[in-house]
Motif scaffolding. Structure first.
Motif, PDB file in Angstrom:
ATOM      1  N   PRO A  94       5.355   1.392   6.502  1.00  0.00           N
ATOM      2  CA  PRO A  94       6.172   0.842   5.841  1.00  0.00           C
ATOM      3  C   PRO A  94       5.969   1.318   4.224  1.00  0.00           C
ATOM      4  O   PRO A  94       4.961   1.953   4.013  1.00  0.00           O
ATOM      5  CB  PRO A  94       5.615  -0.895   5.821  1.00  0.00           C
ATOM      6  N   VAL A  95       6.878   1.464   3.621  1.00  0.00           N
ATOM      7  CA  VAL A  95       6.599   1.891   2.095  1.00  0.00           C
ATOM      8  C   VAL A  95       5.637   1.138   1.142  1.00  0.00           C
ATOM      9  O   VAL A  95       4.887   1.959   0.599  1.00  0.00           O
ATOM     10  CB  VAL A  95       8.022   1.677   1.408  1.00  0.00           C
ATOM     11  N   ASP A  96       5.558  -0.100   1.531  1.00  0.00           N
ATOM     12  CA  ASP A  96       4.456  -0.894   0.532  1.00  0.00           C
ATOM     13  C   ASP A  96       3.146  -0.324   1.007  1.00  0.00           C
ATOM     14  O   ASP A  96       2.094  -0.667   0.436  1.00  0.00           O
ATOM     15  CB  ASP A  96       4.702  -2.340   1.110  1.00  0.00           C
ATOM     16  N   VAL A  97       2.800   0.271   2.265  1.00  0.00           N
ATOM     17  CA  VAL A  97       1.564   0.841   2.560  1.00  0.00           C
ATOM     18  C   VAL A  97       1.283   2.131   1.738  1.00  0.00           C
ATOM     19  O   VAL A  97       0.155   2.240   1.413  1.00  0.00           O
ATOM     20  CB  VAL A  97       1.613   1.171   4.021  1.00  0.00           C
ATOM     21  N   ILE A  98       2.266   2.957   1.696  1.00  0.00           N
ATOM     22  CA  ILE A  98       1.844   4.409   0.986  1.00  0.00           C
ATOM     23  C   ILE A  98       2.287   4.326  -0.507  1.00  0.00           C
ATOM     24  O   ILE A  98       1.943   5.235  -1.278  1.00  0.00           O
ATOM     25  CB  ILE A  98       2.576   5.221   1.489  1.00  0.00           C
ATOM     26  N   LEU A  99       2.905   3.179  -0.817  1.00  0.00           N
ATOM     27  CA  LEU A  99       3.260   2.989  -2.524  1.00  0.00           C
ATOM     28  C   LEU A  99       2.041   2.326  -3.280  1.00  0.00           C
ATOM     29  O   LEU A  99       2.021   1.183  -2.982  1.00  0.00           O
ATOM     30  CB  LEU A  99       4.747   2.495  -2.589  1.00  0.00           C
ATOM     31  N   ASP A 120      -5.055   1.292  -4.481  1.00  0.00           N
ATOM     32  CA  ASP A 120      -5.724  -0.187  -3.932  1.00  0.00           C
ATOM     33  C   ASP A 120      -6.296   0.093  -2.616  1.00  0.00           C
ATOM     34  O   ASP A 120      -5.711   0.128  -1.675  1.00  0.00           O
ATOM     35  CB  ASP A 120      -4.626  -1.185  -4.010  1.00  0.00           C
ATOM     36  N   SER A 121      -7.648   0.226  -2.574  1.00  0.00           N
ATOM     37  CA  SER A 121      -8.371   0.840  -1.531  1.00  0.00           C
ATOM     38  C   SER A 121      -8.432  -0.471  -0.551  1.00  0.00           C
ATOM     39  O   SER A 121      -8.694  -0.384   0.615  1.00  0.00           O
ATOM     40  CB  SER A 121      -9.606   1.272  -1.789  1.00  0.00           C
ATOM     41  N   SER A 122      -8.518  -1.747  -1.226  1.00  0.00           N
ATOM     42  CA  SER A 122      -8.496  -2.883  -0.550  1.00  0.00           C
ATOM     43  C   SER A 122      -7.579  -3.209   0.708  1.00  0.00           C
ATOM     44  O   SER A 122      -8.044  -3.839   1.674  1.00  0.00           O
ATOM     45  CB  SER A 122      -8.762  -4.030  -1.507  1.00  0.00           C
ATOM     46  N   ARG A 123      -6.537  -2.638   0.297  1.00  0.00           N
ATOM     47  CA  ARG A 123      -5.504  -2.806   1.344  1.00  0.00           C
ATOM     48  C   ARG A 123      -5.645  -2.022   2.735  1.00  0.00           C
ATOM     49  O   ARG A 123      -4.847  -2.401   3.733  1.00  0.00           O
ATOM     50  CB  ARG A 123      -4.090  -2.295   0.808  1.00  0.00           C
ATOM     51  N   CYS A 124      -6.411  -1.120   2.950  1.00  0.00           N
ATOM     52  CA  CYS A 124      -6.354  -0.179   3.823  1.00  0.00           C
ATOM     53  C   CYS A 124      -6.633  -0.967   5.455  1.00  0.00           C
ATOM     54  O   CYS A 124      -5.816  -0.510   6.276  1.00  0.00           O
ATOM     55  CB  CYS A 124      -7.550   0.905   3.797  1.00  0.00           C
ATOM     56  N   LYS A 125      -7.591  -1.752   5.465  1.00  0.00           N
ATOM     57  CA  LYS A 125      -8.064  -2.213   6.691  1.00  0.00           C
ATOM     58  C   LYS A 125      -6.658  -3.317   7.267  1.00  0.00           C
ATOM     59  O   LYS A 125      -6.368  -3.026   8.348  1.00  0.00           O
ATOM     60  CB  LYS A 125      -9.036  -3.282   6.697  1.00  0.00           C
ATOM     61  N   ASN A 126      -6.158  -3.962   6.433  1.00  0.00           N
ATOM     62  CA  ASN A 126      -4.941  -4.806   6.852  1.00  0.00           C
ATOM     63  C   ASN A 126      -3.748  -3.951   7.052  1.00  0.00           C
ATOM     64  O   ASN A 126      -3.039  -4.328   8.269  1.00  0.00           O
ATOM     65  CB  ASN A 126      -4.614  -5.805   5.800  1.00  0.00           C
ATOM     66  N   ASP A 127      -3.728  -3.031   6.291  1.00  0.00           N
ATOM     67  CA  ASP A 127      -2.540  -2.198   6.445  1.00  0.00           C
ATOM     68  C   ASP A 127      -2.422  -1.266   7.975  1.00  0.00           C
ATOM     69  O   ASP A 127      -1.644  -1.246   8.799  1.00  0.00           O
ATOM     70  CB  ASP A 127      -2.285  -1.136   5.587  1.00  0.00           C
ATOM     71  N   VAL A 128      -3.761  -0.899   8.288  1.00  0.00           N
ATOM     72  CA  VAL A 128      -3.823  -0.141   9.373  1.00  0.00           C
ATOM     73  C   VAL A 128      -3.829  -0.849  10.706  1.00  0.00           C
ATOM     74  O   VAL A 128      -3.086  -0.829  11.542  1.00  0.00           O
ATOM     75  CB  VAL A 128      -5.267   0.645   9.404  1.00  0.00           C
ATOM     76  N   THR A 129      -4.173  -2.015  10.454  1.00  0.00           N
ATOM     77  CA  THR A 129      -4.360  -3.096  11.733  1.00  0.00           C
ATOM     78  C   THR A 129      -2.844  -3.548  11.859  1.00  0.00           C
ATOM     79  O   THR A 129      -2.529  -3.415  13.125  1.00  0.00           O
ATOM     80  CB  THR A 129      -5.029  -4.413  11.270  1.00  0.00           C
TER      81      THR A 129
END
Length: 245
Positions: A175-180, A186-195
């Motif tokens: 999703p765009v919100d993952v890469i933008l 914002d490193s804190s998003r990585c785990k939730n985005d990948v899951t």
């Protein structure tokens, strides 16, 4: 939707082709159009090698890990980063030979990649299918020797082109919100985005018409990256005159 945006979002890697050849005039037109891509300082640091020799295609297919579509595609091109013309004009202008700077390597590699993506998009716009072949980097020295590549040139990847004989499913991208990111990363998003994306890709793999599998993006990506380190690449690039400083 705008047809260019639609084409960009509809890309599928095609590995099965009909026997229909690509008209040479069309191929040249596609390459000429691809040259409209952005170029760092207008250096245009790329060349393409059109591989028509069947024996060489078979050898490259084997080197790339048995990718038979290299042999069956109507056209197979090797996309090269090429600084030979840049070095020539540098010497002629009294500024000396290139010294293998990392910046020049990056500029040539991005130039070639921008052009290649333009070429693929153009090919798809006229009904052709395509797939990039990173497997040529399994043994780039042998590919370079086969194609007589001089210093200041290296093969980045191959490109198969042909009329599609298959219609694979469309893989969902992040999703765009993952890469933008806005203003800062914002490193804190990585785990939730990948899951969340793993769940989406797992569902995709389970639902597609062919080659169903029980996997996800993390498993595929970790395996691809950690098993394809190609540690010979640095020494090969240095032999070709790149990444010396």
């Amino acid at each position: 939707m705008n047809p260019i945006l639609q084409a960009q979002q509809s890309h599928k890697s095609i590995r099965q082709y009909t026997e229909q050849p690509i008209d040479d005039a069309l191929l040249r037109q596609l390459i000429q159009s691809a040259q409209g891509a952005a170029s760092s300082s207008f250096i245009q640091a790329y060349s393409l090698v059109q591989v028509t020799n069947k024996e060489n295609r078979a050898k490259i297919a084997a080197l790339a890990g048995g990718q038979k579509w290299i042999e069956s595609a109507a056209e197979f091109l090797i996309i090269c980063a090429d600084l030979t013309r840049v070095e020539y004009c540098s010497i002629e202008e009294g500024l000396g030979e290139l010294e293998g700077n990392a910046e020049h390597f990056i500029a040539a590699t991005t130039d070639a990649t921008f052009m290649a993506q333009n070429l693929m998009l153009g090919a798809e716009s006229v009904g052709l299918g395509a797939v990039f072949i990173g497997g040529i980097r399994n043994d780039p020295a042998q590919v370079a020797e086969m194609l007589n590549l001089p210093k200041q040139v290296y093969p980045i990847f191959g490109l198969c082109l042909g009329y599609p004989d298959a219609e694979p499913d469309l893989k969902p991208r992040f999703p765009v919100d993952v890469i933008l990111h806005k203003d800062s990363y914002d490193s804190s998003r990585c785990k939730n985005d990948v899951t969340a994306y793993d769940a989406q890709i797992h569902a995709y793999y389970q639902s597609r018409d062919e080659n169903q599998k029980n996997s996800n993006w993390s498993a595929q990506t970790a395996g691809a990256v950690q098993k394809k380190k190609r540690e010979h690449m640095l020494s090969f690039l240095q032999q070709q005159g790149f990444l010396k400083r």
